[in-house]
Design a protein around this motif. Structure first.
Motif, PDB file in Angstrom:
ATOM      1  N   GLU A   1      -4.199  -0.884  -3.624  1.00  9.38           N
ATOM      2  CA  GLU A   1      -4.735   0.338  -3.520  1.00  9.38           C
ATOM      3  C   GLU A   1      -6.033   0.301  -3.846  1.00  9.38           C
ATOM      4  OE1 GLU A   1      -2.954   3.118  -3.441  1.00  9.38           O
ATOM      5  OE2 GLU A   1      -0.775   2.709  -3.446  1.00  9.38           O
TER       6      GLU A   1
ATOM      7  N   ARG B   1      10.234   2.083  -3.292  1.00 13.24           N
ATOM      8  CA  ARG B   1       9.994   2.781  -1.670  1.00 13.24           C
ATOM      9  C   ARG B   1       8.541   2.300  -1.775  1.00 13.24           C
ATOM     10  NH1 ARG B   1      13.896   6.014  -2.109  1.00 13.24           N
ATOM     11  NH2 ARG B   1      15.214   6.297  -3.641  1.00 13.24           N
ATOM     12  N   GLY B   2       8.774   1.917   0.647  1.00 10.31           N
ATOM     13  CA  GLY B   2       7.916   2.312   0.720  1.00 10.31           C
ATOM     14  C   GLY B   2       7.355   3.114   1.716  1.00 10.31           C
ATOM     15  N   GLN B   3       6.202   3.257   2.547  1.00  8.53           N
ATOM     16  CA  GLN B   3       6.096   4.200   3.084  1.00  8.53           C
ATOM     17  C   GLN B   3       6.751   4.484   4.309  1.00  8.53           C
ATOM     18  OE1 GLN B   3       1.929   3.736   3.760  1.00  8.53           O
ATOM     19  NE2 GLN B   3       1.019   4.708   2.589  1.00  8.53           N
ATOM     20  N   GLN B   4       7.298   3.340   5.055  1.00  2.97           N
ATOM     21  CA  GLN B   4       8.317   3.552   5.546  1.00  2.97           C
ATOM     22  C   GLN B   4       9.287   2.966   5.478  1.00  2.97           C
ATOM     23  OE1 GLN B   4       7.088   0.913   9.322  1.00  2.97           O
ATOM     24  NE2 GLN B   4       4.951   2.190   9.063  1.00  2.97           N
TER      25      GLN B   4
ATOM     26  N   SER C   1      12.526   1.305   2.484  1.00  7.53           N
ATOM     27  CA  SER C   1      13.054   1.249   0.928  1.00  7.53           C
ATOM     28  C   SER C   1      14.016   0.134   0.901  1.00  7.53           C
ATOM     29  CB  SER C   1      13.107   2.976  -0.211  1.00  7.53           C
ATOM     30  OG  SER C   1      12.607   3.421   0.162  1.00  7.53           O
TER      31      SER C   1
ATOM     32  N   PRO D   1      -4.313  -0.661   4.397  1.00  6.21           N
ATOM     33  CA  PRO D   1      -3.392  -1.707   4.493  1.00  6.21           C
ATOM     34  C   PRO D   1      -2.602  -2.903   5.369  1.00  6.21           C
ATOM     35  CG  PRO D   1      -2.923   1.022   4.943  1.00  6.21           C
ATOM     36  CD  PRO D   1      -4.242   0.107   5.278  1.00  6.21           C
TER      37      PRO D   1
ATOM     38  N   TYR E   1       0.773  -1.599  -0.058  1.00 12.38           N
ATOM     39  CA  TYR E   1      -0.315   0.140   0.167  1.00 12.38           C
ATOM     40  C   TYR E   1       0.828   1.103   0.078  1.00 12.38           C
ATOM     41  CZ  TYR E   1      -3.707   2.793   1.033  1.00 12.38           C
ATOM     42  OH  TYR E   1      -5.168   4.193   1.113  1.00 12.38           O
ATOM     43  N   GLY E   2       0.860   1.965  -1.207  1.00  5.62           N
ATOM     44  CA  GLY E   2       1.519   3.489  -1.325  1.00  5.62           C
ATOM     45  C   GLY E   2       2.850   3.582  -1.585  1.00  5.62           C
TER      46      GLY E   2
END
Length: 1047
Positions: free
Chosen positions: A854, A823-826, A828, A859, A803-804
């Protein structure tokens, strides 16, 4: 001078044959030319503290001496080692492999050169050979004694306890005290003797090979492992120590690491007189200056350390040896020094390709003289005998004779590849099969020269197959593909065994007996007797695949049921659910197969039928039985419930889990147990495909067309009704199968999660490119590494929610081919694939999964182990950083966990599809698995090796990306197997001199097999199904059209 014949050499002590030198060069390369001239004698001190003398020409480069030592020891992975000696200023330096020896060692008569470990890999699992790990263990022992490897008392005691176990065997207090009194492993050892013996008591049954493995597992966690300190000062004049490792350059104050500069951050290394300079890549988040400067004692010290840094960077970070710079015309500036030799990647690839042979070696310090290392243990039913055996298992291939109904003989293929005499459950061992051990590592089959015979009775009842092995490597040709130790040594190579490549099992059980090989004349006569029309071969395919299907049903109705009846581990309700639904299917298909075989007999003219024409069809038999099969639909609908209830039962009952795990170790269970539960649904699809081919072949006016078309309509209706249920069950089965291959994640199977792709990729971190196994689902991406333990499971290192997530091309940024950044939200990560095509598959599937994530707008849940995290259960609260800069800190808990890891792991899983992908550097998707389900085939094939003359008839079953080989269709279990992922499928060229019809060729690197079909139709069918395994299907977005699965 030189080596004398009167005294034993290091090679002879290690069991090396005098002329069995093994080159450390790449295949096809020639050793450096040895310049003629006067010979000089060089004394080499080995890691076992013995000295050997080697004679080399005066003008010979250092590589000649290094190769001579490696060949003398039969050491394949010699590139990890180096030759160290004191120069004229008494400073220890490494022998330059490109410069003449005489220019480096000025007074060879007065110098002793040490053969020691030079490059310490980040993971000892990367050391493929037992001999290499033994030498590394000797290096650790030496570093402990010299005070170079410092650690706390608990770690020291545990390290020494493993050394003692490898040298004297199992714990005995009196012997332990005597041994420790005579052998001083560290100064002031007396204070730790009680703790050493306490740890030693816990190593009962551990072989020297396992002790080496555990020793290195503990040592690699220590901060000073492989570290050589070089005194220096920083700009403020503070005394520090510099060191270089596989990760980069380290800074110590005393023995405490205070800083580290990973290779990824270093742009340039240089020296100017006594100053050592590190130029870093620009980083806005870093407080370091662009260039760091350290002052060393002298220019020579500085240059020596710079050389070591250059070599470490090249060995661990480069794909291949750097090319020499062109010589300047007028004058040179700077040093011309460069790294010479193979990089670590080249070493790993060389061993994986099987370009070497395993040799026996002995351990100089080991006093173990166990009978088990010299003889074979007698089984309960009979006594085995052999002129040689190593460990509990003979490292050999069992070969059966062609005597029908009497006895089977086991033949040992002695290819000159032996194991340590004390090897018992080492990470590279074969396993017993009814008293014989089948070793199944890819090597040129024709290399087998000697055979020794062993007798054993043929087992008629279900029984748990032989002993457990800890082999961490998959077999290219192994005897039991999934769910447990293969009957073959698990080395999937050519990249397969950490030890050596051995004879393929395709020359083993029953597969190479000359009396079993049908002559070409016999085949030609037989061909003339049988029909040649395509419809006949389609009908024959129904019969051959039905035989395999019936055998698969018998795995449940006969073997599994028989085992369940002897153990009180399964609830009665679950027993009734399984067997009440499978027994009617088995009974029906037994009659169905009989009808088909009767029809084929009439078709072939083997019966008393006077009019063959009325029997040259199959549509009427198919229509009749497919209509009868509809009455069994009620049982087919129960398969969903059977699979779910069995997995729930395994989850809730440790006893049932152990029972099912042990059953999967039996030879008859050649696939995962839950795969057999799905076979009835898969079989419906096969009927549909066969009828489609038959209807396509027949003209509308053919007498069999009407029945065939009606049968196709009936089976199409049945498939349509059950297709959705089958897709859901396949995903459910695959998640549970993957769960067995993973450590550190208990809740992999959750509602809505769908498997998409798994495969091997390289992950770029501070340690360089590290091979990782990636698992892609519709909500999350897991990355893991493989452990070198008895379980062969993959340890979860981290996960990225989809997700994202975004995907970026990173080839130019990092200079790595086929590289991209996720690249994740938290966090990479940077990954690289082996080829552009492989990377394209990953990009397409990851992007598809991101789109699905998405759309769900939810998530992914945290993937946490259900039990409290410990050292064996990885909790994803502790995910490694993108650069993997964190270092495993030593603790007593960690060390204890290492000590017990072999005991706590689940049994061997060395030949699953996951391991094949790991060793072949490839990947498979759920779509590939679905296509593999549709493309299954059975039948007789003639097989020929690359350099052999005759063709050998085998019964072959193709399923799950793998060819399983039997002597005949009546056999209960396969004799060998060949995973085909990564193989190329072609037709032989004229230059290969095959000169036969219907021949196809399978090859992977240096491994070549020819197979010959009986007709054009069967040839095309084998080509079709094998191509589905050797090349991935085109990606589709079919997954996005499915509804989430619920269980």
């Amino acid at each position: 001078m030189g080596e004398t014949e009167q005294r034993p050499t290091a090679g002879s002590r290690l069991g090396a044959q005098e002329n069995a030198g093994i080159s450390t060069l790449e295949h096809g390369q020639k050793p450096p030319l040895t310049p003629p001239g006067k010979l000089i004698s060089i004394k080499i001190q080995m890691l076992d503290d013995t000295q050997e003398t080697f004679e080399v020409p005066q003008r010979a480069p250092g590589k000649v001496l290094h190769d001579a030592v490696c060949n003398h020891l039969n050491l394949v992975e010699g590139d990890y080692f180096g030759l160290e000696f004191p120069d004229h200023k008494k400073m220890m330096v490494w022998l330059d492999l490109l410069k003449p020896v005489m220019k480096q060692i000025r007074r060879p008569k007065h110098v002793v050169v040490k053969f020691v470990v030079k490059f310490f890999p980040p993971d000892h699992a990367q050391l493929q050979e037992e001999l290499t790990r033994y030498l590394f263990a000797l290096q650790v022992k030496q570093d402990l004694a010299q005070g170079r490897l410092t650690c706390n008392d608990t770690s020291t005691a545990l390290l020494i306890s493993h050394i003692v176990q490898s040298e004297i065997g199992d714990f005995d207090e009196t012997i332990d005290r005597e041994h420790l009194a005579k052998n001083k492993y560290i100064p002031q050892q007396e204070a730790l003797e009680d703790k050493i013996m306490e740890f030693h008591r816990n190593h009962m049954g551990q072989t020297p090979a396992e002790s080496d493995f555990q020793l290195l597992e503990i040592a690699r966690r220590l901060e000073m492992y492989g570290i050589r300190l070089h005194p220096a000062k920083d700009r403020e004049g503070t005394k520090i120590n510099l060191a270089v490792a596989n990760t980069g350059i380290l800074v110590f104050q005393g023995h405490t690491k205070i800083n580290a500069f990973n290779w990824a951050k270093v742009r340039k290394l240089s020296f100017k007189r006594k100053r050592f300079l590190i130029k870093l890549r620009p980083d806005v988040n870093s407080s370091f200056q662009d260039t760091l400067e350290f002052l060393m004692a002298s220019r020579d010290f500085c240059k020596s350390f710079w050389k070591i840094c250059v070599e470490h960077h090249a060995f661990f970070r480069l794909f291949e040896e750097p090319k020499p710079k062109p010589k300047p015309v007028l004058f040179s500036r700077g040093s011309s020094f460069r790294f010479s030799g193979r990089t670590q990647k080249q070493v790993l690839d060389y061993v994986k390709e099987g370009g070497h042979k395993k040799v026996q070696f002995e351990r100089k310090h080991s006093k173990i003289r166990s009978i088990r290392s010299l003889t074979v243990q007698p089984s309960e039913q009979h006594t085995e005998s052999s002129s040689f055996a190593y460990g509990d298992d003979n490292d050999a291939a069992a070969v059966q004779s062609c005597q029908q109904g009497k006895e089977l003989k086991a033949s040992v293929e002695d290819t000159g590849q032996h194991k340590s005499p004390s090897l018992k459950k080492s990470p590279k061992e074969g396993r017993k099969v009814d008293g014989a051990v089948v070793s199944a590592v890819e090597e040129e089959e024709e290399a087998a020269t000697d055979r020794m015979q062993q007798n054993r009775p043929q087992s008629q009842q279900p029984s748990t197959a032989g002993s457990l092995t800890g082999s961490p490597h998959l077999s290219e040709l192994s005897i039991n593909s999934q769910g447990g130790p293969s009957v073959a040594n698990m080395s999937l190579s050519p990249n397969l065994s950490p030890d050596a490549k051995q004879s393929s099992p395709l020359i083993s059980p029953l597969l190479n007996d000359p009396s079993c090989i049908r002559t070409e004349e016999e085949e030609e006569v037989k061909k003339k007797r049988f029909p040649t029309e395509k419809a006949y071969f389609i009908a024959k395919e129904v019969a051959t695949t039905e035989r395999t299907y019936l055998k698969d049903l018998e795995v449940i109705t006969s073997w599994f049921q028989s085992a369940v009846s002897k153990e009180d581990c399964m609830p009665e309700t679950l027993k009734n659910l399984i067997f009440s639904n499978f027994e009617p299917l088995h009974k029906f298909h037994t009659g169905f197969l009989k009808e088909i075989e009767q029809r084929l007999a009439l078709w072939e003219g083997r019966s008393n039928a006077h009019i063959k024409g009325g029997h040259q069809r199959i549509g009427d038999v198919m229509l009749k039985n497919i209509q009868s099969m509809k009455q069994l639909t009620v049982h087919l609908w129960k398969h969903d419930e059977i699979l779910t209830e069995l997995e729930n039962g395994i989850k809730n009952s440790r006893k049932l889990e152990t029972f099912c795990r042990d059953f999967e170790l039996q030879k008859v269970c050649y696939l995962p147990l839950n795969t057999f539960l799905l076979r009835p649904l898969h079989r419906l699809m096969h009927y549909k495909q066969i009828m489609e081919r038959l209807c396509k072949h027949y003209p509308p006016n053919h007498t069999d067309f009407r029945d065939s078309r009606a049968a196709l309509a009936e089976i199409t209706e049945m498939v349509a009704q059950l297709h959705g249920n089958m897709i859901k069950m396949e995903n459910f089965q695959k998640l549970h199968e993957l769960k067995k291959d993973l450590i550190g994640i208990d809740n992999l199977v959750i509602p809505g999660r769908e498997f998409i792709r798994l495969g091997s990729l390289s992950k770029l971190s501070g340690k360089g490119l590290q091979q990782r196994m990636f698992f892609l689902f519709n909500d999350i991406l897991l990355y893991t590494s493989r452990g070198l333990t008895a379980s062969n499971q993959f340890k979860v290192h981290g996960h990225l929610p989809l997700y994202g997530m975004t995907i970026e091309d990173s080839e130019e940024e990092w200079g790595v081919p086929h590289c991209l950044t996720l690249r994740g939200q938290q966090q990479s990560i940077i990954i690289a694939a082996s080829t552009r095509a492989e990377m394209d598959k990953w990009i397409e599937d990851i992007q598809m999964a991101i789109d699905l994530a998405e759309k769900s707008s939810d998530p992914a849940p945290e993937l946490l182990a259900s039990s409290p995290p410990d050292n064996n259960a990885f909790s994803l609260h502790f995910i490694e950083s993108p650069d993997e800069t964190t270092v495993d800190q030593e603790s007593e808990d960690d060390l204890s966990a290492s000590r017990t890891s072999l005991e706590r792991q689940s049994p061997h899983r060395g030949n699953t599809t996951v391991h094949v992908c790991w060793h072949r550097n490839t990947s498979v998707s759920m779509i590939d698995f679905s296509i593999a389900v549709e493309n299954q085939l059975s039948g007789n094939l003639l097989r020929k090796f690359k350099n052999s003359n005759g063709w050998q008839k085998l019964w072959v079953v193709f399923t799950n990306f793998c060819m399983f080989f039997y002597k005949s269709h009546q056999d209960n279990h396969p004799l060998a197997s060949l995973p085909l992922l990564g193989y190329s499928l072609t037709i032989p060229s004229e230059s290969e001199n095959i000169h036969k019809d219907y021949v196809f060729k399978l090859h992977f690197k240096s491994h070549v097999y020819y197979f010959r079909a009986e007709s054009e139709y069967t040839f095309e069918r084998w080509m079709e199904v094998i191509r589905s395994a050797t090349s991935s299907a085109l990606r589709t977005r079919a997954l996005s059209h499915r509804e989430p699965h619920t269980y």
